[in-house]
Write a protein that holds these residues in place. Structure first.
Motif, mmCIF file in Angstrom:
data_model
loop_
_atom_site.group_PDB
_atom_site.id
_atom_site.type_symbol
_atom_site.label_atom_id
_atom_site.label_comp_id
_atom_site.label_asym_id
_atom_site.label_seq_id
_atom_site.Cartn_x
_atom_site.Cartn_y
_atom_site.Cartn_z
ATOM 1 N N MET A 98 7.201 -77.583 -46.557
ATOM 2 C CA MET A 98 8.266 -76.618 -46.886
ATOM 3 C C MET A 98 8.730 -75.869 -45.638
ATOM 4 S SD MET A 98 10.199 -75.390 -49.179
ATOM 5 C CE MET A 98 11.258 -73.992 -49.452
ATOM 6 N N ARG A 99 7.792 -75.527 -44.748
ATOM 7 C CA ARG A 99 8.136 -74.802 -43.532
ATOM 8 C C ARG A 99 9.155 -75.579 -42.693
ATOM 9 N NH1 ARG A 99 5.435 -70.860 -40.418
ATOM 10 N NH2 ARG A 99 5.988 -70.933 -38.197
ATOM 11 N N LYS A 100 9.054 -76.925 -42.756
ATOM 12 C CA LYS A 100 9.963 -77.755 -41.965
ATOM 13 C C LYS A 100 11.421 -77.516 -42.320
ATOM 14 C CE LYS A 100 10.201 -82.154 -43.014
ATOM 15 N NZ LYS A 100 9.905 -83.604 -43.111
ATOM 16 N N TRP A 101 11.704 -77.195 -43.571
ATOM 17 C CA TRP A 101 13.083 -77.064 -44.034
ATOM 18 C C TRP A 101 13.582 -75.625 -44.019
ATOM 19 C CZ3 TRP A 101 15.189 -81.477 -43.621
ATOM 20 C CH2 TRP A 101 14.472 -82.640 -43.898
ATOM 21 N N MET A 102 12.770 -74.697 -43.517
ATOM 22 C CA MET A 102 13.213 -73.307 -43.439
ATOM 23 C C MET A 102 14.440 -73.127 -42.534
ATOM 24 S SD MET A 102 11.800 -71.214 -45.436
ATOM 25 C CE MET A 102 10.394 -71.031 -46.522
ATOM 26 N N PRO A 103 14.524 -73.768 -41.359
ATOM 27 C CA PRO A 103 15.749 -73.638 -40.559
ATOM 28 C C PRO A 103 16.991 -74.104 -41.314
ATOM 29 C CG PRO A 103 13.981 -74.539 -39.224
ATOM 30 C CD PRO A 103 13.482 -74.531 -40.634
ATOM 31 N N LEU A 104 16.867 -75.210 -42.041
ATOM 32 C CA LEU A 104 17.997 -75.704 -42.826
ATOM 33 C C LEU A 104 18.384 -74.698 -43.905
ATOM 34 C CD1 LEU A 104 19.983 -77.981 -43.570
ATOM 35 C CD2 LEU A 104 18.193 -78.919 -45.052
ATOM 36 N N LEU A 105 17.388 -74.080 -44.538
ATOM 37 C CA LEU A 105 17.679 -73.086 -45.570
ATOM 38 C C LEU A 105 18.440 -71.907 -44.978
ATOM 39 C CD1 LEU A 105 17.375 -72.022 -48.448
ATOM 40 C CD2 LEU A 105 15.132 -71.089 -47.800
ATOM 41 N N ALA A 106 18.024 -71.445 -43.799
ATOM 42 C CA ALA A 106 18.714 -70.324 -43.166
ATOM 43 C C ALA A 106 20.173 -70.660 -42.877
ATOM 44 C CB ALA A 106 17.995 -69.937 -41.873
ATOM 45 N N VAL A 107 20.411 -71.866 -42.358
ATOM 46 C CA VAL A 107 21.780 -72.284 -42.045
ATOM 47 C C VAL A 107 22.595 -72.471 -43.317
ATOM 48 C CG1 VAL A 107 23.173 -74.133 -41.049
ATOM 49 C CG2 VAL A 107 21.145 -73.317 -39.839
ATOM 50 N N CYS A 108 22.006 -73.100 -44.328
ATOM 51 C CA CYS A 108 22.745 -73.390 -45.563
ATOM 52 C C CYS A 108 23.082 -72.122 -46.340
ATOM 53 C CB CYS A 108 21.945 -74.355 -46.439
ATOM 54 S SG CYS A 108 21.979 -76.063 -45.853
ATOM 55 N N LEU A 109 22.199 -71.109 -46.305
ATOM 56 C CA LEU A 109 22.523 -69.848 -46.977
ATOM 57 C C LEU A 109 23.758 -69.206 -46.347
ATOM 58 C CD1 LEU A 109 18.991 -68.249 -47.554
ATOM 59 C CD2 LEU A 109 20.584 -69.052 -49.305
ATOM 60 N N GLY A 110 23.789 -69.175 -45.015
ATOM 61 C CA GLY A 110 24.961 -68.621 -44.342
ATOM 62 C C GLY A 110 26.210 -69.433 -44.602
ATOM 63 N N THR A 111 26.086 -70.764 -44.547
ATOM 64 C CA THR A 111 27.225 -71.635 -44.797
ATOM 65 C C THR A 111 27.756 -71.462 -46.203
ATOM 66 O OG1 THR A 111 26.366 -73.265 -43.226
ATOM 67 C CG2 THR A 111 28.013 -74.029 -44.797
ATOM 68 N N PHE A 112 26.838 -71.374 -47.168
ATOM 69 C CA PHE A 112 27.247 -71.214 -48.560
ATOM 70 C C PHE A 112 28.027 -69.921 -48.748
ATOM 71 C CE2 PHE A 112 26.614 -70.082 -53.047
ATOM 72 C CZ PHE A 112 26.992 -71.260 -53.651
ATOM 73 N N MET A 113 27.529 -68.831 -48.166
ATOM 74 C CA MET A 113 28.225 -67.548 -48.303
ATOM 75 C C MET A 113 29.615 -67.588 -47.690
ATOM 76 S SD MET A 113 25.646 -64.342 -47.739
ATOM 77 C CE MET A 113 25.229 -64.843 -46.071
ATOM 78 N N LEU A 114 29.705 -68.081 -46.463
ATOM 79 C CA LEU A 114 30.995 -68.014 -45.774
ATOM 80 C C LEU A 114 32.027 -68.932 -46.416
ATOM 81 C CD1 LEU A 114 31.866 -70.490 -43.521
ATOM 82 C CD2 LEU A 114 29.689 -69.750 -42.576
ATOM 83 N N LEU A 115 31.584 -70.079 -46.940
ATOM 84 C CA LEU A 115 32.529 -70.988 -47.586
ATOM 85 C C LEU A 115 32.896 -70.528 -48.990
ATOM 86 C CD1 LEU A 115 31.297 -74.534 -46.484
ATOM 87 C CD2 LEU A 115 33.328 -73.287 -45.723
ATOM 88 N N ILE A 116 31.929 -69.968 -49.697
ATOM 89 C CA ILE A 116 32.236 -69.508 -51.051
ATOM 90 C C ILE A 116 33.193 -68.329 -51.016
ATOM 91 C CG2 ILE A 116 30.484 -67.731 -51.570
ATOM 92 C CD1 ILE A 116 29.839 -69.359 -54.112
ATOM 93 N N ASP A 117 33.164 -67.569 -49.904
ATOM 94 C CA ASP A 117 34.082 -66.440 -49.788
ATOM 95 C C ASP A 117 35.503 -66.871 -49.463
ATOM 96 O OD1 ASP A 117 31.743 -64.703 -50.049
ATOM 97 O OD2 ASP A 117 33.041 -63.182 -49.169
ATOM 98 N N VAL A 118 35.701 -68.156 -49.138
ATOM 99 C CA VAL A 118 37.056 -68.664 -48.975
ATOM 100 C C VAL A 118 37.770 -68.711 -50.320
ATOM 101 C CG1 VAL A 118 38.444 -70.648 -48.269
ATOM 102 C CG2 VAL A 118 36.442 -70.004 -46.924
ATOM 103 N N THR A 119 37.058 -69.143 -51.360
ATOM 104 C CA THR A 119 37.699 -69.367 -52.662
ATOM 105 C C THR A 119 37.268 -68.397 -53.753
ATOM 106 O OG1 THR A 119 35.969 -70.985 -53.210
ATOM 107 C CG2 THR A 119 37.986 -71.826 -52.209
ATOM 108 N N ILE A 120 36.234 -67.583 -53.490
ATOM 109 C CA ILE A 120 35.696 -66.748 -54.559
ATOM 110 C C ILE A 120 36.699 -65.717 -55.052
ATOM 111 C CG2 ILE A 120 34.669 -64.978 -53.076
ATOM 112 C CD1 ILE A 120 32.216 -65.026 -54.950
ATOM 113 N N VAL A 121 37.636 -65.323 -54.181
ATOM 114 C CA VAL A 121 38.588 -64.284 -54.572
ATOM 115 C C VAL A 121 39.725 -64.820 -55.439
ATOM 116 C CG1 VAL A 121 38.111 -62.947 -52.488
ATOM 117 C CG2 VAL A 121 40.007 -64.550 -52.500
ATOM 118 N N SER A 122 39.848 -66.148 -55.567
ATOM 119 C CA SER A 122 41.027 -66.714 -56.230
ATOM 120 C C SER A 122 41.148 -66.247 -57.678
ATOM 121 C CB SER A 122 41.007 -68.240 -56.152
ATOM 122 O OG SER A 122 39.851 -68.760 -56.789
ATOM 123 N N VAL A 123 40.035 -66.236 -58.416
ATOM 124 C CA VAL A 123 40.112 -65.834 -59.815
ATOM 125 C C VAL A 123 40.177 -64.321 -59.979
ATOM 126 C CG1 VAL A 123 38.942 -67.901 -60.649
ATOM 127 C CG2 VAL A 123 37.601 -65.886 -60.065
#
Length: 515
Positions: free
Chosen positions: A1-26
């Motif tokens: 599990m420790r091996k994938w912690m860097p990926l989790l850190a990057v994916c959490l940031g990516t998810f937030m920044l991309l979801i904020d592109v479209t989250i305001v539409s509705v």
């Protein structure tokens, strides 16, 4: 599990920044009422975020090559969290738009570094899996934004679409600070400030031109002046970049057919696949009468299929030359857009279902390969620039796509409303209908004509969406064909090579890395 912690850190940031592109539409209709402003003003809540994100990606990618990608990523997370708090507390449209601009700065710092961080923290087969999961997050986040936005808006209020970022950012900061490995600080290069300003001016003028085209017409003096200004700024930008020792964008790479076509494909990818989602959400609420949650849920087939396709694509397309998944993905997006043309004034959201499924597969298989293919076109010490360039052109496609779709849609709606002769000012009514204010338009009419006018509005919005889907499908198919013809590569870069910055690089005879 420790091996994938860097990926989790990057994916959490990516998810937030991309979801904020479209989250305001509705949430735009509710935000319009809450802040007592117009829809056209609040369009900048979407546009300014994407504009800043796209304009600064390459500059911050260059900065990450100097200051270290880990430092830039964590700083971006901090800025993003603080500006999200400011968005959630905003009491006016001006304050909200300003905070969204700062949020775009934080998002750019994260997005410019995420692919380089993945490549630096993983090798071999793990790298292919990591890029596949990152691509899945890309595909899911862009389409899941309206769903989450609908839930938060309907059951809490629109402010929570920003405040929800705070705990996620805190977790990502903790994991990133503890587990992410980054590049070293360098002092032999400088950030290209003239190039950054020039690129920002080009993009800003072009977006303004597209917006004015929708309001004043394509041949209006203001519109033509803005287009001309953007073209002039582009010429100046190219001349400045040619003379820079450390340019924001290496124009030598842009002279290679593979890299240039990849960047053009990235623009079309986002414009054709995602720009229409904002207006599909508005159509669902304003014309079909859906709640914010239900309006977001109609995008679930697109989101789910793109997530699955990206995850499987990253795993099974590791040894496939990049032109095939990228070109094929664009062709599928084009085919899905054509299928979405089945929507009519009397059809429900299911008229979009087949197109969503096909386009979702295209997004899923193309998204992770676009990023890794761009990395393969740059040397390791310019990984930030290459990753930033790929993400810049993707976000630029979305930033340009929103006003372009709005202009096309508004024009088609205005034509239908004019033909009906039920509306005194068809152009003004079309702008309101396109912005989700159908109820206000119909409420201003005499009671005896509202039923007929409602049918006209339903037919007009459907006709506008059909035109958007037709044009989006055409440009996606053309882009897909060009990628298949011009992009060359021996294998998908996500799985090849051991160099942290540019996996799978193959040098051309001229000494410029080739995809």
């Amino acid at each position: 599990m420790r091996k994938w912690m860097p990926l989790l850190a990057v994916c959490l940031g990516t998810f937030m920044l991309l979801i904020d592109v479209t989250i305001v539409s509705v949430a735009l209709p509710q935000m319009t009422d809450s802040l007592d402003t117009s829809f056209s003003a609040l369009q900048w809540v979407v546009d300014v975020y994407v504009l800043v994100l796209a304009a600064l990606l390459m500059a911050l990618g260059s900065l990450s090559d100097l200051a270290g990608d880990r430092r830039v990523y964590l700083a971006g997370l901090t800025v993003f969290a603080l500006s999200s708090l400011a968005c959630g507390l905003a009491t006016s449209s001006e304050a909200l738009i300003a905070a969204r601009g700062v949020q775009g700065l934080g998002a750019a710092a994260m997005f410019a570094t995420n692919t380089a961080l993945i490549a630096r923290n993983y090798e071999g087969r793990d790298r292919g899996i990591a890029f596949g999961m990152w691509g899945a997050v890309n595909g899911a986040a862009a389409a899941a934004g309206p769903i989450l936005g609908g839930i938060l808006t309907e059951h809490l209020n629109w402010r929570w679409i920003f405040l929800v970022n705070l705990p996620v950012a805190a977790v990502a900061l903790y994991i990133g600070a503890r587990f992410l490995a980054g590049s070293e600080t360098r002092t032999d290069r400088r950030v290209d400030l003239p190039g950054t300003l020039g690129f920002t001016l080009v993009a800003t003028l072009l977006i303004f031109a597209l917006i004015r085209a929708g309001e004043d017409g394509w041949g209006a003096g203001n519109t033509l002046a803005l287009f001309g200004g953007s073209a002039l700024a582009l010429v100046v930008f190219l001349l400045v970049e040619r003379g820079r020792r450390d340019p924001m964008l290496d124009l030598g790479l842009m002279r290679t057919p593979s890299f240039a076509t990849l960047m053009a494909g990235a623009v079309i990818f986002s414009a054709a696949a995602f720009a229409n989602l904002v207006f599909v959400s508005v159509w669902a609420q304003s014309v079909l009468g859906f709640s914010p949650v239900k309006a977001g849920l109609i995008l679930m087939p697109f989101s789910g299929v793109s997530f699955l396709a990206a995850g499987l694509g990253g795993r099974f397309l590791a040894n496939v030359p990049p032109q095939y998944p990228i070109g094929g993905g664009l062709l599928l997006i084009g085919g899905g857009s054509f299928l979405e043309m089945f929507v009519s004034g009397t059809s429900g959201w299911t008229g979009l279902l087949a197109g969503f499924l096909v386009a979702g597969v295209g997004v899923g298989i193309a998204s992770p390969i676009l990023a890794s293919a761009a990395l393969a076109a740059a040397p390791p010490d310019r990984a930030g620039m290459a990753g930033g360039a790929a993400n810049t052109f993707r976000q630029l496609g979305f930033a340009l796509g929103i006003p372009a779709v709005g202009t096309i849609l508004s024009g088609a709606v205005a034509a239908k409303l004019t033909d009906s002769k039920l509306f005194a000012d068809a152009d003004a009514a079309a702008e309101l209908v396109t912005g989700g204010q159908s109820g206000a338009v119909l409420g201003a009419l005499p009671a005896q004509s509202r039923a007929a006018a409602r049918r006209v509005v339903e037919d007009a919005y459907a006709a506008g969406l059909d035109r958007v889907f037709l044009l989006g499908g055409l440009v996606a198919v053309v882009a897909g064909a060009l990628v298949l013809l011009l992009v060359r590569g021996a294998a998908t870069p996500a799985s090849g090579g051991d160099r942290p910055g540019a996996p799978g690089v193959k040098a051309s005879e001229e000494g410029v890395p080739a995809v």
